[in-house]
Design an enzyme around this catalytic site. Structure first.
Site, PDB file in Angstrom:
ATOM      1  N   ASP A  39       0.846  -1.178   0.000  1.00  0.00           N
ATOM      2  CA  ASP A  39       0.000   0.000   0.000  1.00  0.00           C
ATOM      3  C   ASP A  39       0.896   1.247   0.000  1.00  0.00           C
ATOM      4  O   ASP A  39       2.128   1.158   0.086  1.00  0.00           O
ATOM      5  CB  ASP A  39      -0.948  -0.032   1.220  1.00  0.00           C
ATOM      6  CG  ASP A  39      -2.222   0.760   0.969  1.00  0.00           C
ATOM      7  OD1 ASP A  39      -3.280   0.401   1.510  1.00  0.00           O
ATOM      8  OD2 ASP A  39      -2.172   1.743   0.199  1.00  0.00           O
TER       9      ASP A  39
ATOM     10  N   GLU B 221     -10.839   6.681   4.150  1.00  0.00           N
ATOM     11  CA  GLU B 221      -9.835   6.085   5.026  1.00  0.00           C
ATOM     12  C   GLU B 221      -9.942   6.595   6.470  1.00  0.00           C
ATOM     13  O   GLU B 221     -11.040   6.731   7.001  1.00  0.00           O
ATOM     14  CB  GLU B 221      -8.427   6.307   4.443  1.00  0.00           C
ATOM     15  CG  GLU B 221      -8.287   5.692   3.045  1.00  0.00           C
ATOM     16  CD  GLU B 221      -6.858   5.620   2.569  1.00  0.00           C
ATOM     17  OE1 GLU B 221      -6.575   6.141   1.476  1.00  0.00           O
ATOM     18  OE2 GLU B 221      -6.015   5.037   3.271  1.00  0.00           O
TER      19      GLU B 221
HETATM   20  C1  GLC Z   1      -4.434   4.216  -0.074  1.00  0.00           C
HETATM   21  C2  GLC Z   1      -5.320   3.030   0.203  1.00  0.00           C
HETATM   22  C3  GLC Z   1      -5.369   2.027  -0.907  1.00  0.00           C
HETATM   23  C4  GLC Z   1      -5.134   2.711  -2.238  1.00  0.00           C
HETATM   24  C5  GLC Z   1      -3.732   3.273  -2.226  1.00  0.00           C
HETATM   25  C6  GLC Z   1      -3.407   4.037  -3.517  1.00  0.00           C
HETATM   26  O1  GLC Z   1      -3.791   4.613   1.099  1.00  0.00           O
HETATM   27  O2  GLC Z   1      -5.090   2.314   1.410  1.00  0.00           O
HETATM   28  O3  GLC Z   1      -6.655   1.389  -0.847  1.00  0.00           O
HETATM   29  O4  GLC Z   1      -5.286   1.783  -3.290  1.00  0.00           O
HETATM   30  O5  GLC Z   1      -3.483   4.126  -1.119  1.00  0.00           O
HETATM   31  O6  GLC Z   1      -4.196   5.203  -3.600  1.00  0.00           O
END
Ligand code: GLC
Length: 603
Positions: free
Chosen positions: A297, A496
């Site tokens: 991530d 988030e």
């Molecule tokens: C974010 C998320 C993830 C996403 C990634 C790229 O923090 O946790 O779901 O795909 O970053 O944006």
């Protein structure tokens, strides 16, 4: 004694098989020979470059894609083209990065990834579908597959062939800010819809078809099970529980051929997932036979320790194949640092070459499977179809099937289209509130966030008869005695950790608005636009009808299709609806929920 070359080759293949199995590498695939031939020509710099996914915002000089042989670029929630936000801007943006990858010595094409989590939600004018929690309320796998196929077509229309979806979190605690990104708190429903989403994005198998888009099941594993629903928190449970609740969606997605899996920020019993070799390699790659690649991530490996080199060593050896790196030169832990440090780790023997080769094999295998070496061209018909009426029609059906009728006293619903006077109050004319987070921007926003959408108020105006009088007042200041009142209450958009909340009460302002509507004596229809169940409190008594509208996206006509009786209510709760915040305390099942999983009136 001279060893024949045949024996040498046989020994090499045998060694590959043994080492590959130790890292969970699948033994054979239809592109194995192509992968091996290319791998055998690659330098260490070219191999490590393939393991880097840099954010477009960090690539101030796109030529770094060529200079460092980068394998992937992403656009995070706020990393948009400087030129603008149209499909054409995005197509030119993604194509420009690809052009640098194709200038490298081996011309290994780039994989461009984006969070298309409810349609191609970063692009202005795209079809914005209801978020996953709403699709969960449809319980309709066929419809979810259709929705994700449309999403794949719109994503591919911008030259992008990788969507960071589906999120297959089995969300246990509604206080989590990402509850709406999950389909359900029920493992079986998440599994069913997660497979449908993978099929919708990739097709029956990931292929060179121009609208076959690499899916990415996320976030492995236990992201939705953290204590008190804290985002990126700690999931405390034994292995049997982890396997029972959280693993089935991934096992099914692997069987469905999902090509990538994103690892969770969260921890399991105190161990960060990005350093968990047992779950990443032993379980996912070896036991379940996952043939694709694992992507980290956003800067997630930076959380492992204060030492970036150590973070890289731990995560790569645990089984990560590609690292998502939001930082560029001049920033800490940037993609150049990553390459430098990983090269050192290989030279020091701390990251085995076999691990590098396994990671690169997995990435190359997916690129061959997608036909990227043959063509990275975009079908212009896909670009032209972004936001097309036939796409919006499928999203409208998703909205219809997602609505859950929680209460309907005095048969307040459906409303007659010939109603004489209809009052509408609250966030009925707010497209941003309808779409929620991950819309144009990471956190979403109130107001007219994108072109081509229809707010609920606009949909009402298109649905009622010419003789109907509509009185709209966002704050309820003008609330006459009408024949019915629609009150729309909504959560402010979030994504988030920004959406983590200790309590889920409807706000005092919302409750006052509903009470004010009730005081007029007219039937009150309360529509809740939220990413999760809300605690209803006085809204129960003050409303005649209550509809869970979730986060329906751009197609507001899907709401009026059902509110005015053209279609029945068919949505069923994808998760328990708690009666109070008491229920939300993780594990506290002493209080009976207000509405159980699967609840939904039809009239
Ligand atoms: C974010 C998320 C993830 C996403 C990634 C790229 O923090 O946790 O779901 O795909 O970053 O944006």
């Amino acid at each position: 004694m001279k060893t024949s070359s045949t024996k040498l080759v046989a020994t090499g293949i045998l060694l590959h098989l043994v080492l590959a199995m130790s890292y969970g590498a699948p033994l054979f695939s239809e592109h194995e020979q192509q992968v091996e031939a290319l791998l055998g020509r690659m330098t260490l710099d070219e191999k490590i470059g393939q393991m880097v996914q840099a954010d477009s915002g960090a690539l101030k000089d796109k030529a770094d894609v060529q200079k460092y042989f980068l394998g992937s670029v992403l656009s995070g929630g706020n990393s948009d083209p400087a030129a603008g936000n149209t499909a054409r801007d995005w197509l030119e943006f993604s194509t420009s990065f690809q052009s640098y990858a194709l200038k490298t010595r081996l011309k290994i094409p780039l994989l461009y990834g984006i969070d298309a989590v409810h349609g191609h939600n970063n692009i202005d004018g795209a079809t914005i579908f209801p978020h996953h929690i709403a699709l969960g309320a449809t319980h309709d796998a066929r419809l979810v597959e259709q929705a994700e196929h449309v999403t794949a077509q719109e994503v591919a229309g911008t030259g992008i062939r990788w969507a960071f979806a589906p999120c297959v979190a089995v969300v246990q605690d509604e206080r989590w800010g990402r509850t709406y990104e999950g389909y359900s708190d029920n493992t079986a429903l998440v599994t069913k819809l997660g497979v449908a989403a993978v099929k919708g994005l990739q097709g029956d198998t990931l292929s060179p078809a121009p609208d076959s888009v690499l899916a990415c099941a996320k976030h492995y594993i236990g992201d939705g099970g953290t204590t008190n629903g804290v985002d990126q928190g700690n999931t405390l449970c034994d292995e049997a529980t982890l396997r029972r609740i959280y693993l089935p969606p991934y096992a099914a997605a692997v069987r469905a051929g999902v090509g990538s899996i994103m690892v969770s920020y969260s921890s399991w019993n105190g161990v960060k997932m990005h350093a968990n070799k047992f779950l990443l390699t032993d379980v996912l790659k070896n036991e379940l036979g996952f043939r694709g690649f694992l992507v980290s991530d956003w800067a997630a490996i930076d959380q492992l320790s204060p030492d970036y080199k150590r973070d890289i060593e731990q995560s790569i050896n645990a089984g990560l194949d590609m690292i998502m790196i939001p930082n560029g030169p001049g920033q800490p832990n940037n993609y150049v640092d990553f390459i430098t440090q990983l090269k050192k780790l290989v030279a020091e023997g701390k990251v085995p070459m076999a691990r590098i080769d396994d990671a690169v094999r997995r990435i190359l295998r997916i690129k061959f499977q997608m036909g990227l070496f043959e063509s990275t061209a975009t079908d212009p018909a896909l670009t032209a179809a972004i936001g097309a009426p036939e796409h919006r029609s499928i999203a409208r059906q998703c909205v219809r099937e997602s609505l859950v009728l929680l209460q309907n006293k005095k048969r307040a619903l459906p409303l007659a289209k010939t109603i004489k006077h209809l009052a509408v109050v609250g966030t009925a004319d707010d497209l941003g509130a309808q779409c929620g987070g991950w819309t144009i921007n990471w956190q979403g926003a109130h107001g007219n966030v994108t072109h081509g959408g229809t707010t609920l108020l606009a949909a009402i105006r298109q649905t009622v008869s010419p003789g109907t009088k509509i009185t709209f007042s966002a704050d309820g200041s003008d609330l006459p005695k009408a024949d019915a009142v629609i009150v729309v209450v909504s959560e402010a958009p979030y994504a988030e950790m920004k959406g983590d909340r200790e309590d889920l009460d409807l706000s005092g302002e919302d409750l006052d608005l509903i009470a004010k509507a009730h005081a007029t004596g007219a039937p009150v229809i309360t529509i809740i636009l939220s990413g999760r169940p809300m605690i209803l409190r006085s809204a129960l008594a003050d409303s005649d009808a209550i509809v869970a509208g979730w986060l329906p996206g751009t197609e507001g006509l899907g709401l009026t299709d059902v509110l005015f009786g053209d279609y029945p209510f068919t949505g069923k709760l994808p998760r328990v609806w708690p009666a109070s915040n008491t229920h939300l305390r993780s594990g506290d099942t002493s209080e009976k929920p207000l509405f159980p999983f699967g609840y939904g009136l039809t009239r």
